[in-house]
Every structure is written in structure tokens, then in C-alpha cells.
Design a protein around this motif. Structure first.
Motif, PDB file in Angstrom:
ATOM      1  N   ILE A  82      30.591  38.500  52.373  1.00  0.00           N
ATOM      2  CA  ILE A  82      31.777  39.194  51.851  1.00  0.00           C
ATOM      3  C   ILE A  82      31.582  40.699  51.893  1.00  0.00           C
ATOM      4  N   PHE A  83      30.371  41.138  51.501  1.00  0.00           N
ATOM      5  CA  PHE A  83      30.090  42.570  51.490  1.00  0.00           C
ATOM      6  C   PHE A  83      30.161  43.148  52.899  1.00  0.00           C
ATOM      7  N   GLY A  84      29.679  42.366  53.873  1.00  0.00           N
ATOM      8  CA  GLY A  84      29.759  42.846  55.250  1.00  0.00           C
ATOM      9  C   GLY A  84      31.194  43.030  55.696  1.00  0.00           C
ATOM     10  N   SER A  85      32.052  42.005  55.402  1.00  0.00           N
ATOM     11  CA  SER A  85      33.466  42.132  55.779  1.00  0.00           C
ATOM     12  C   SER A  85      34.146  43.263  55.013  1.00  0.00           C
ATOM     13  N   ARG A  86      33.832  43.332  53.718  1.00  0.00           N
ATOM     14  CA  ARG A  86      34.442  44.407  52.929  1.00  0.00           C
ATOM     15  C   ARG A  86      33.954  45.781  53.389  1.00  0.00           C
ATOM     16  N   SER A  88      33.126  46.629  56.447  1.00  0.00           N
ATOM     17  CA  SER A  88      33.876  46.994  57.657  1.00  0.00           C
ATOM     18  C   SER A  88      35.297  47.436  57.308  1.00  0.00           C
ATOM     19  N   ASP A  89      35.932  46.670  56.380  1.00  0.00           N
ATOM     20  CA  ASP A  89      37.280  47.075  55.956  1.00  0.00           C
ATOM     21  C   ASP A  89      37.266  48.444  55.300  1.00  0.00           C
ATOM     22  N   LEU A  90      36.226  48.655  54.463  1.00  0.00           N
ATOM     23  CA  LEU A  90      36.125  49.941  53.776  1.00  0.00           C
ATOM     24  C   LEU A  90      35.896  51.074  54.762  1.00  0.00           C
ATOM     25  N   ALA A  91      35.063  50.818  55.765  1.00  0.00           N
ATOM     26  CA  ALA A  91      34.824  51.858  56.771  1.00  0.00           C
ATOM     27  C   ALA A  91      36.115  52.184  57.519  1.00  0.00           C
ATOM     28  N   ARG A  92      36.874  51.123  57.889  1.00  0.00           N
ATOM     29  CA  ARG A  92      38.133  51.360  58.570  1.00  0.00           C
ATOM     30  C   ARG A  92      39.102  52.126  57.678  1.00  0.00           C
ATOM     31  N   LEU A  93      39.170  51.703  56.380  1.00  0.00           N
ATOM     32  CA  LEU A  93      40.070  52.382  55.458  1.00  0.00           C
ATOM     33  C   LEU A  93      39.664  53.835  55.246  1.00  0.00           C
ATOM     34  N   LEU A  94      38.336  54.060  55.109  1.00  0.00           N
ATOM     35  CA  LEU A  94      37.862  55.430  54.933  1.00  0.00           C
ATOM     36  C   LEU A  94      38.183  56.283  56.155  1.00  0.00           C
ATOM     37  N   THR A  95      38.049  55.671  57.321  1.00  0.00           N
ATOM     38  CA  THR A  95      38.378  56.423  58.537  1.00  0.00           C
ATOM     39  C   THR A  95      39.847  56.838  58.534  1.00  0.00           C
ATOM     40  N   GLU A  96      40.725  55.861  58.178  1.00  0.00           N
ATOM     41  CA  GLU A  96      42.144  56.184  58.125  1.00  0.00           C
ATOM     42  C   GLU A  96      42.430  57.247  57.071  1.00  0.00           C
TER      43      GLU A  96
END
Length: 388
Positions: A82-86, A88-96
Motif C-alpha cells: 500500500i505504501f508503495g502505491s501511495r 507513487s500516487d503521492l509523487a505524482r500528486l506532488l509533481t502536479e
């Protein structure tokens, strides 16, 4: 007779008794030792049983710990996924978010630059205004110096206080409600005479404040000069208050209370703080010491009273207009009723016309239903008859 070995407790002990006592003591010590050994053995057994129970409890705890560890291992694996998926999502969100923040930052920087340019232009304008204000202040300082020269003269000071009083009264009341330097029936002339509404006596305002004694009080350097200046100011105030009470109170012509105008708020505050006896004595003689703000407030009250009187004077005109309005409304109601009667009569006439048109329509239908010979057939019949 046996030989006495020792004496104790008031008795002599022989060898046999000594041996018997020793044997008894030895037997008691043996019994005590056996009892102690038995208790120690029981204690060791109890300790062994408790140790076994603790070991069993520890084994159960270890088993529970191993089970919990296995469960935690599974949960940690799930959490890592879960942490790995989150992540990646967090990295994408932070990038945006970073891209959006950078865009907004650039936009904000541009807006800030524009606003800064506008502010600098406004600042230049304000600096120009400040330059003009400095010029005005320089001119004002010159005027203040001239004002100081005016206040150094007694007559000029009196005119200055009276001028402030007249400005306050003239700004707050209509011209017909006050009179400067009016002559009373006893030939005295107060500085201002305010006409009160409802046929009330006129209000007297005097602006002759003893400013010289007050200045001497503040210019005193020694206690003796201060004492003399205080006595002089108190005497001048009492004399002036008594003069107002004696000259300007005329029953039926002037109000039973008069105003003594002080042209400065600071002087007014110092009088109430340092000379409370003068204020109370003036009140007992129905003379109220007022500052510019209090005089302005009193003038506003008089203005409100005058406005209320004018409204009351116009009340009968309003009542007459309301009466006329009611009469007009009554006539309008009568005319509306007549118009309603005309409409009702017109409706009846329309109904009668509709009835007549209905009858005409029905008769026309009956006429259309009648059978007549064809005109061509009738003409042929007329031609054939002579030939026969």
C-alpha cells in the motif's frame, strides 16, 4: 551424691541433669533442623512448580508472540505494498502540485511586479503630495507665528475665543436661531443669544474667558508665583461667573442657565482637574463651563429641537394633505363603482347580442335545410310545357 557441675536460676545442676538437658536441647535443635529442612524442601518444590508454570506461561507467551509476529509480518507486507502505491500516487500528486505552484508563483511574481510598478508610481505621486504638504506646512508655520502674535494681545485673544464660539454656533444653527452681541432688556449685551424653540427663554453664551490669569499660572516658576497665579485665576473666574449670573439672567427673557465658553479642550480639562471648586460654584450659580466639543454637542441638541418643532409645525399641513388624499380616494372609489356598473351593463348587452346572433345562426341553419327545386330543371320544365 552426684557432683554439682553448675548453678543457674537458683538451682544446682548435677552431671546427669546436665547431660539430660544437653540431650533435650540437641533433640530440640534436631527437630527444628528437620522442620527447617522440610520447609526448605517444600519451598523448593513450590518454587519448582512455580518455575514450571512460569515456563509454560512463557511458552504460551512466546507462541502468542510468534503468532503476532507472523501476523505483523503479513500486515507489514500489505502495508509495504500500500505504501508503495501511495508513494507513487503521492509523487505524482506532488509533481502536479509543484507544477501548479510554479505556475501560480510565476503568475504571482508577474502580478507582484505589476503591482510594484503601480505602487512605485503612486509612491512618486505621494512624494509629490508630501513636497506640496511641506510647502503648506512652512506656510502654516508662518501663520502660527502670526497667530501667536495675535494671542499675545488681550483684545485679540478675546476676539479669537469669540470667533471660535461664533463659528461653532453659525455652523450648527440656522441664521434666525441665534444673534451675536444682542442687547437685552437691561441693556447688557452677551456674546451670543440662542433662540430656543417652543417659546422657551433664550440661551446666553459668554466667551470672555480670563486667559491672562491662566497663562500666568502656567508661566509661574516658583511656588510663590504659582500660589499667587492660582489665587488670581480663581478670583477672576469667580468674578466672571458672578458677572454672568448678575447680568444675563432675566426671568422670562433668558434661560436660567448660561454657558461660559472655554476656547480650548486642554484648558477645559485642566480646569475640571485642578479647579473643581470653581466648576461646582459656577454650577450653583447656574453657569456651565463648556469646551468647543460640549458647545458643539449642545448646539446639535438645539438643532434637533428646532427640527422637531418645524416638523410639528408642518404636521397640520400633512394632516390636511392626508384629508384631501382621503377625499380623492373616496371620489376614485365612487368612479370605480360607476365604471363597474357600466361594465356590468356592457356585459349584459354583449350577452343579449350573443343570444340574438345565436338565434340568427339557428334560423340560417333551418333555412339551409329546406329543399328547393333545381333552377335548371325548373327552366326546362317551363320550355316543355308550351310544346305540348
Amino acid at each position: 551424691m552426684e557432683q554439682v557441675l553448675f548453678s543457674a536460676f537458683g538451682r544446682n545442676f548435677s552431671g546427669t541433669e546436665t547431660v539430660l538437658i544437653f540431650l533435650v536441647v540437641l533433640l530440640a535443635l534436631s527437630v527444628a533442623g528437620i522442620v527447617a529442612i522440610t520447609r526448605a524442601s517444600r519451598k523448593r518444590q513450590d518454587d519448582a512448580i512455580a518455575l514450571v508454570q512460569r515456563n509454560a506461561e512463557m511458552e504460551r507467551h512466546m507462541a502468542d508472540l510468534m503468532r503476532v509476529q507472523s501476523e505483523m509480518t503479513g500486515r507489514m507486507g500489505t502495508m509495504s505494498e500500500i505504501f508503495g502505491s501511495r508513494t507513487s500516487d503521492l509523487a505524482r500528486l506532488l509533481t502536479e502540485r509543484i507544477e501548479g505552484a510554479s505556475h501560480r508563483t510565476n503568475q504571482s511574481v508577474n502580478e507582484t511586479r505589476v503591482k510594484t510598478e503601480e505602487s512605485l508610481s503612486k509612491l512618486n505621486e505621494r512624494l509629490a503630495v508630501i513636497d506640496r504638504a511641506q510647502t503648506t506646512i512652512a506656510q502654516l508655520s508662518t501663520e502660527v507665528v502670526s497667530l501667536r502674535d495675535i494671542l499675545s494681545n488681550k483684545q485679540s485673544r478675546g476676539a479669537f475665543g469669540q470667533g471660535r464660539m461664533e463659528a461653532i454656533v453659525a455652523d450648527g444653527l440656522p441664521a434666525a436661531s441665534f444673534n451675536f452681541q444682542a442687547t437685552l432688556s437691561n441693556n447688557n449685551r452677551p456674546d451670543c443669544l440662542v433662540t430656543l424653540p417652543n417659546d422657551a427663554p433664550n440661551l446666553v453664551i459668554d466667551a470672555k474667558f480670563p486667559l491672562e490669569a491662566w497663562q500666568r499660572l502656567h508661566e509661574a516658576d516658583t511656588p510663590e508665583q504659582t500660589k499667587l497665579a492660582v489665587a488670581s485665576f480663581r478670583n477672576d473666574m469667580n468674578v466672571h461667573v458672578k458677572a454672568i449670573s448678575d447680568k444675563y439672567f432675566i426671568p422670562g427673557e433668558t434661560h436660567d442657565t448660561a454657558f461660559l465658553f472655554v476656547p480650548s479642550e486642554s484648558i477645559f480639562a485642566d480646569i475640571h482637574e485642578q479647579f473643581e471648586d470653581i466648576v461646582q460654584k459656577a454650577l450653583r450659580q447656574r453657569v456651565v463651563i463648556v469646551s468647543p466639543s460640549l458647545l458643539m454637542l449642545s448646539i446639535q441638541v438645539v438643532q434637533a429641537l428646532l427640527r422637531d418643532v418645524k416638523m410639528r409645525e408642518q404636521a397640520h399641513i400633512i394632516q390636511q394633505e392626508v384629508s384631501n388624499l382621503l377625499s380623492d380616494v373616496g371620489r376614485l372609489s365612487d368612479r370605480v363603482l360607476k365604471l363597474q356598473t357600466h361594465f356590468q351593463q356592457a356585459n349584459k348587452d354583449v350577452e343579449q347580442i350573443l343570444i340574438s346572433t345565436g338565434k340568427v345562426t339557428k334560423r340560417s341553419e333551418r333555412i339551409e335545410q329546406l329543399e328547393f327545386e333545381d333552377p335548371k330543371e325548373a327552366a326546362e320544365a317551363d320550355v316543355q310545357l308550351p310544346l305540348s
